[in-house]
Design an enzyme around this catalytic site. Structure first.
Site, PDB file in Angstrom:
ATOM      1  N   ASP A   1     -13.735  25.491  15.945  1.00  0.00           N
ATOM      2  CA  ASP A   1     -14.460  25.522  15.078  1.00  0.00           C
ATOM      3  C   ASP A   1     -13.401  26.249  13.631  1.00  0.00           C
ATOM      4  O   ASP A   1     -12.279  27.555  13.941  1.00  0.00           O
ATOM      5  CB  ASP A   1     -15.690  26.716  14.945  1.00  0.00           C
ATOM      6  CG  ASP A   1     -16.726  26.440  13.550  1.00  0.00           C
ATOM      7  OD1 ASP A   1     -17.323  26.474  13.824  1.00  0.00           O
ATOM      8  OD2 ASP A   1     -15.904  27.438  12.032  1.00  0.00           O
ATOM      9  N   ILE A   2     -13.296  25.944  13.326  1.00  0.00           N
ATOM     10  CA  ILE A   2     -12.306  26.445  12.040  1.00  0.00           C
ATOM     11  C   ILE A   2     -12.076  27.230  11.335  1.00  0.00           C
ATOM     12  O   ILE A   2     -11.247  28.028  10.656  1.00  0.00           O
ATOM     13  CB  ILE A   2     -11.997  24.928  10.992  1.00  0.00           C
ATOM     14  CG1 ILE A   2     -10.420  24.636  10.146  1.00  0.00           C
ATOM     15  CG2 ILE A   2     -13.030  25.278   9.818  1.00  0.00           C
ATOM     16  CD1 ILE A   2     -10.775  23.401   9.356  1.00  0.00           C
TER      17      ILE A   2
ATOM     18  N   ASN B   1     -27.537  24.384  14.591  1.00  0.00           N
ATOM     19  CA  ASN B   1     -28.788  24.591  12.868  1.00  0.00           C
ATOM     20  C   ASN B   1     -29.050  23.733  12.715  1.00  0.00           C
ATOM     21  O   ASN B   1     -28.504  22.370  12.756  1.00  0.00           O
ATOM     22  CB  ASN B   1     -27.478  24.829  12.120  1.00  0.00           C
ATOM     23  CG  ASN B   1     -26.722  26.647  12.463  1.00  0.00           C
ATOM     24  OD1 ASN B   1     -27.565  27.566  12.421  1.00  0.00           O
ATOM     25  ND2 ASN B   1     -25.361  26.980  12.490  1.00  0.00           N
TER      26      ASN B   1
ATOM     27  N   HIS C   1     -24.156  19.248  16.340  1.00  0.00           N
ATOM     28  CA  HIS C   1     -23.128  20.017  17.100  1.00  0.00           C
ATOM     29  C   HIS C   1     -23.853  21.200  17.955  1.00  0.00           C
ATOM     30  O   HIS C   1     -24.317  21.481  17.265  1.00  0.00           O
ATOM     31  CB  HIS C   1     -22.158  20.089  16.085  1.00  0.00           C
ATOM     32  CG  HIS C   1     -22.413  20.777  14.894  1.00  0.00           C
ATOM     33  ND1 HIS C   1     -22.694  19.881  13.446  1.00  0.00           N
ATOM     34  CD2 HIS C   1     -22.466  22.120  14.387  1.00  0.00           C
ATOM     35  CE1 HIS C   1     -23.371  20.854  12.325  1.00  0.00           C
ATOM     36  NE2 HIS C   1     -22.929  22.470  13.262  1.00  0.00           N
TER      37      HIS C   1
ATOM     38  N   HIS D   1     -23.300  24.886  18.569  1.00  0.00           N
ATOM     39  CA  HIS D   1     -22.115  26.006  18.805  1.00  0.00           C
ATOM     40  C   HIS D   1     -22.061  26.673  19.868  1.00  0.00           C
ATOM     41  O   HIS D   1     -22.596  27.249  20.128  1.00  0.00           O
ATOM     42  CB  HIS D   1     -22.296  26.606  17.440  1.00  0.00           C
ATOM     43  CG  HIS D   1     -21.988  26.581  16.411  1.00  0.00           C
ATOM     44  ND1 HIS D   1     -21.269  27.144  15.528  1.00  0.00           N
ATOM     45  CD2 HIS D   1     -23.144  26.130  15.502  1.00  0.00           C
ATOM     46  CE1 HIS D   1     -21.733  25.848  14.102  1.00  0.00           C
ATOM     47  NE2 HIS D   1     -22.620  25.520  14.323  1.00  0.00           N
TER      48      HIS D   1
HETATM   49  P1  AMP Z   1     -22.961  23.902  10.803  1.00  0.00           P
HETATM   50  O1  AMP Z   1     -23.111  25.035  10.182  1.00  0.00           O
HETATM   51  O2  AMP Z   1     -24.324  24.663  11.775  1.00  0.00           O
HETATM   52  O3  AMP Z   1     -23.302  22.597   9.654  1.00  0.00           O
HETATM   53  O4  AMP Z   1     -21.741  24.132  11.555  1.00  0.00           O
HETATM   54  C1  AMP Z   1     -20.116  23.413  10.651  1.00  0.00           C
HETATM   55  C2  AMP Z   1     -18.977  23.763  11.650  1.00  0.00           C
HETATM   56  O5  AMP Z   1     -18.145  23.417  11.342  1.00  0.00           O
HETATM   57  C3  AMP Z   1     -18.566  25.762  10.691  1.00  0.00           C
HETATM   58  O6  AMP Z   1     -18.882  26.513  11.398  1.00  0.00           O
HETATM   59  C4  AMP Z   1     -17.797  25.141   9.520  1.00  0.00           C
HETATM   60  O7  AMP Z   1     -16.181  26.198  10.214  1.00  0.00           O
HETATM   61  C5  AMP Z   1     -16.785  23.635  10.954  1.00  0.00           C
HETATM   62  N1  AMP Z   1     -15.921  23.301  10.735  1.00  0.00           N
HETATM   63  C6  AMP Z   1     -15.923  22.302   9.618  1.00  0.00           C
HETATM   64  N2  AMP Z   1     -14.924  21.336   8.890  1.00  0.00           N
HETATM   65  C7  AMP Z   1     -14.190  21.813  10.378  1.00  0.00           C
HETATM   66  C8  AMP Z   1     -12.582  21.430  10.449  1.00  0.00           C
HETATM   67  N3  AMP Z   1     -12.426  20.418  10.294  1.00  0.00           N
HETATM   68  N4  AMP Z   1     -12.904  21.528  11.896  1.00  0.00           N
HETATM   69  C9  AMP Z   1     -13.350  22.383  12.877  1.00  0.00           C
HETATM   70  N5  AMP Z   1     -14.539  22.823  12.587  1.00  0.00           N
HETATM   71  C10 AMP Z   1     -14.975  22.295  10.922  1.00  0.00           C
END
Ligand code: AMP
Length: 113
Positions: free
Chosen positions: A31-32, A88, A101, A103
């Site tokens: 995760d970024i 989520n 996805h 987590h």
């Molecule tokens: P959600 O809030 O469950 O939809 O989670 C989306 C997740 O994707 C968040 O924790 C973000 O930090 C992560 N995210 C968004 N863009 C990227 C990216 N380019 N690379 C890795 N993680 C990302």
């Protein structure tokens, strides 16, 4: 046609991200914006918008995602210390990417939810 998700762009190498695991159906990235020392996203290559859109046909895929998270937790050495798996769904859970996805979060003592 619906816009591509960030995860599809990562998979197509249109956005840079280190893919830490990949097989024919699933991939995983860090995760970024990690909320813990280990924060991995386990993602199906098939785009499913939310958990509400999962069908019986996806049951094996969802199971494989959990097994992939289990394996990654073992490889990352947090299987015994513990970890949290979460999905989520929609606004109240603050889903931001509409491509499901899982987590995988760990590497520290997490707060109770
Ligand atoms: P959600 O809030 O469950 O939809 O989670 C989306 C997740 O994707 C968040 O924790 C973000 O930090 C992560 N995210 C968004 N863009 C990227 C990216 N380019 N690379 C890795 N993680 C990302």
């Amino acid at each position: 046609m619906e816009e591509k998700s960030i995860f599809e762009m990562i998979l197509n190498r249109e956005i840079e991200s280190e893919i830490i695991y990949e097989d024919k159906e699933i991939f995983a990235i860090n995760d970024i914006n990690p909320v813990a020392p280990i924060h991995v996203l386990v993602i199906p290559k098939k785009k499913i918008r939310t958990i509400n859109d999962v069908s019986k046909d996806d049951a094996m895929l969802i199971g494989r995602m959990v097994l992939t998270a289990q394996k990654l937790a073992e490889n990352l050495n947090i299987d015994e210390s513990g970890y949290r798996l979460l999905w989520n769904t929609n606004k109240d859970a603050m889903q931001t990417i509409f491509h499901i996805h899982l987590h995988l979060i760990g590497g520290t003592q997490l707060k109770a939810i």
